[in-house]
Design a protein around this motif. Structure first.
Motif, PDB file in Angstrom:
ATOM      1  N   GLN A  77      49.876  52.605  16.742  1.00 17.04           N
ATOM      2  CA  GLN A  77      49.028  51.486  17.165  1.00 17.04           C
ATOM      3  C   GLN A  77      49.864  50.308  17.661  1.00 17.04           C
ATOM      4  N   VAL A  78      50.939  50.010  16.944  1.00 11.56           N
ATOM      5  CA  VAL A  78      51.793  48.879  17.315  1.00 11.56           C
ATOM      6  C   VAL A  78      52.481  49.131  18.650  1.00 11.56           C
ATOM      7  N   THR A  79      53.031  50.320  18.844  1.00 10.97           N
ATOM      8  CA  THR A  79      53.784  50.577  20.075  1.00 10.97           C
ATOM      9  C   THR A  79      52.870  50.790  21.279  1.00 10.97           C
ATOM     10  N   SER A  98      64.602  52.290  18.101  1.00  7.96           N
ATOM     11  CA  SER A  98      63.895  52.848  16.950  1.00  7.96           C
ATOM     12  C   SER A  98      64.055  51.903  15.764  1.00  7.96           C
ATOM     13  N   SER A  99      65.194  51.979  15.069  1.00  8.93           N
ATOM     14  CA  SER A  99      65.385  51.124  13.895  1.00  8.93           C
ATOM     15  C   SER A  99      65.439  49.641  14.253  1.00  8.93           C
ATOM     16  N   GLY A 100      65.828  49.328  15.489  1.00  6.99           N
ATOM     17  CA  GLY A 100      65.963  47.931  15.906  1.00  6.99           C
ATOM     18  C   GLY A 100      64.655  47.181  16.020  1.00  6.99           C
ATOM     19  N   ILE A 101      63.531  47.913  16.018  1.00  3.91           N
ATOM     20  CA  ILE A 101      62.222  47.245  16.068  1.00  3.91           C
ATOM     21  C   ILE A 101      61.415  47.561  14.807  1.00  3.91           C
ATOM     22  N   GLU A 102      62.132  47.837  13.721  1.00  3.63           N
ATOM     23  CA  GLU A 102      61.460  48.162  12.462  1.00  3.63           C
ATOM     24  C   GLU A 102      61.710  47.097  11.398  1.00  3.63           C
ATOM     25  N   GLN A 103      60.746  46.984  10.499  1.00  2.00           N
ATOM     26  CA  GLN A 103      60.872  46.167   9.290  1.00  2.00           C
ATOM     27  C   GLN A 103      60.418  47.050   8.141  1.00  2.00           C
ATOM     28  N   ASP A 104      61.283  47.249   7.173  1.00  2.00           N
ATOM     29  CA  ASP A 104      60.962  48.120   6.028  1.00  2.00           C
ATOM     30  C   ASP A 104      60.530  49.516   6.481  1.00  2.00           C
ATOM     31  N   ARG A 124      55.512  44.478  14.865  1.00  3.71           N
ATOM     32  CA  ARG A 124      54.950  43.836  16.053  1.00  3.71           C
ATOM     33  C   ARG A 124      55.741  42.593  16.461  1.00  3.71           C
ATOM     34  N   GLN A 125      56.165  41.796  15.472  1.00  3.79           N
ATOM     35  CA  GLN A 125      56.885  40.567  15.781  1.00  3.79           C
ATOM     36  C   GLN A 125      58.256  40.855  16.415  1.00  3.79           C
ATOM     37  N   LEU A 142      61.671  40.991  21.198  1.00  5.90           N
ATOM     38  CA  LEU A 142      62.495  41.750  22.143  1.00  5.90           C
ATOM     39  C   LEU A 142      61.957  41.628  23.568  1.00  5.90           C
ATOM     40  N   GLU A 143      60.664  41.817  23.718  1.00  4.11           N
ATOM     41  CA  GLU A 143      60.074  41.819  25.067  1.00  4.11           C
ATOM     42  C   GLU A 143      60.143  40.437  25.722  1.00  4.11           C
ATOM     43  N   LYS A 144      60.093  39.384  24.921  1.00  7.63           N
ATOM     44  CA  LYS A 144      60.254  38.030  25.477  1.00  7.63           C
ATOM     45  C   LYS A 144      61.633  37.853  26.087  1.00  7.63           C
ATOM     46  N   ARG A 145      62.623  38.512  25.509  1.00  7.83           N
ATOM     47  CA  ARG A 145      63.993  38.381  26.005  1.00  7.83           C
ATOM     48  C   ARG A 145      64.218  39.171  27.293  1.00  7.83           C
TER      49      ARG A 145
END
Length: 214
Positions: A20-22, A192-198, A203-204, A209-212
């Motif tokens: 859902q997030v991606t 993969s891991s770079g956009i994960e929390q726990d 989403r944040q 990332l996408e703002k950059r």
């Protein structure tokens, strides 16, 4: 059409919430791992998740495998229609040819950055439909959160362009260091891991990332 930002692949989705997030993000490719790993999914599971949250029209589903058998691939394709197969192991040129013939979908080959990786990449010319350049460890084929020397990125891109195929840069990319990669003008970025929390897609982090990239 001129790309205004790199293509984005968000890989290792292993829950309905991840999907859902991606799907709600700017991802061009949604990746799922069928190989044994902490992010492994089962085809039947994925089938249910995709019923609840369908990919958008411009998004493609990428299935990641490590040294699979044709029987293992058959089992996945019986439940899920993959847009792209990503092979992450020691698969041979002949195996790629067999897979392409059997499933009629593009096959991306992962190249793990080493001294021999350019020679290996050239050997797959005319067979691989795309590449992912990654970093592996002695215990993990990918998703390690470890980056390779990005000064090699332009040379990988040049080889991919000679072969007229897409190329994704993977390994240790996250919202904090993406600015260091962008000067090398990557065509695609695989996270993969770079956009994960726990251990879950966050989403944040994705928004950051996408703002950059804008």
């Amino acid at each position: 059409m001129l790309l205004t930002r790199p293509l984005l692949k968000y890989c290792g989705n292993h829950s309905l919430e991840d999907i859902q997030v991606t799907v709600d993000s700017g991802a061009d490719y949604i990746g799922v791992v069928f190989a044994k790993s902490k992010r492994q999914v089962e085809a039947k599971q994925l089938q249910e998740w995709l019923k609840a949250t369908a990919l958008r029209e411009n998004q493609k589903l990428v299935g990641v495998f490590v040294n699979p058998t044709l029987k293992e691939l058959d089992k996945v394709f019986a439940s899920v229609s993959l847009d792209i197969l990503q092979l992450h192991g020691h698969e041979s040129i002949q195996f790629l040819k067999s897979v392409k013939e059997r499933y009629s979908c593009p096959v991306w080959k992962v190249i793990h950055h080493t001294e021999e990786s350019f020679e290996l990449m050239r050997s797959f010319a005319g067979v691989a439909d795309g590449y992912v350049i990654d970093k592996k460890t002695s215990s993990q084929w990918g998703g390690t959160g470890i980056r390779f020397d990005w000064s090699y990125v332009p040379a990988y891109i040049e080889e991919a362009q000679k072969q007229s195929v897409p190329i994704m840069i993977a390994g240790g990319i996250n919202p904090e260091n993406i600015g260091d990669l962008l000067p090398y003008k990557p065509i695609g970025i695989d996270l993969s891991s770079g956009i994960e929390q726990d251990g879950r897609k966050n989403r944040q982090k994705i928004e950051q990332l996408e703002k950059r990239l804008t």
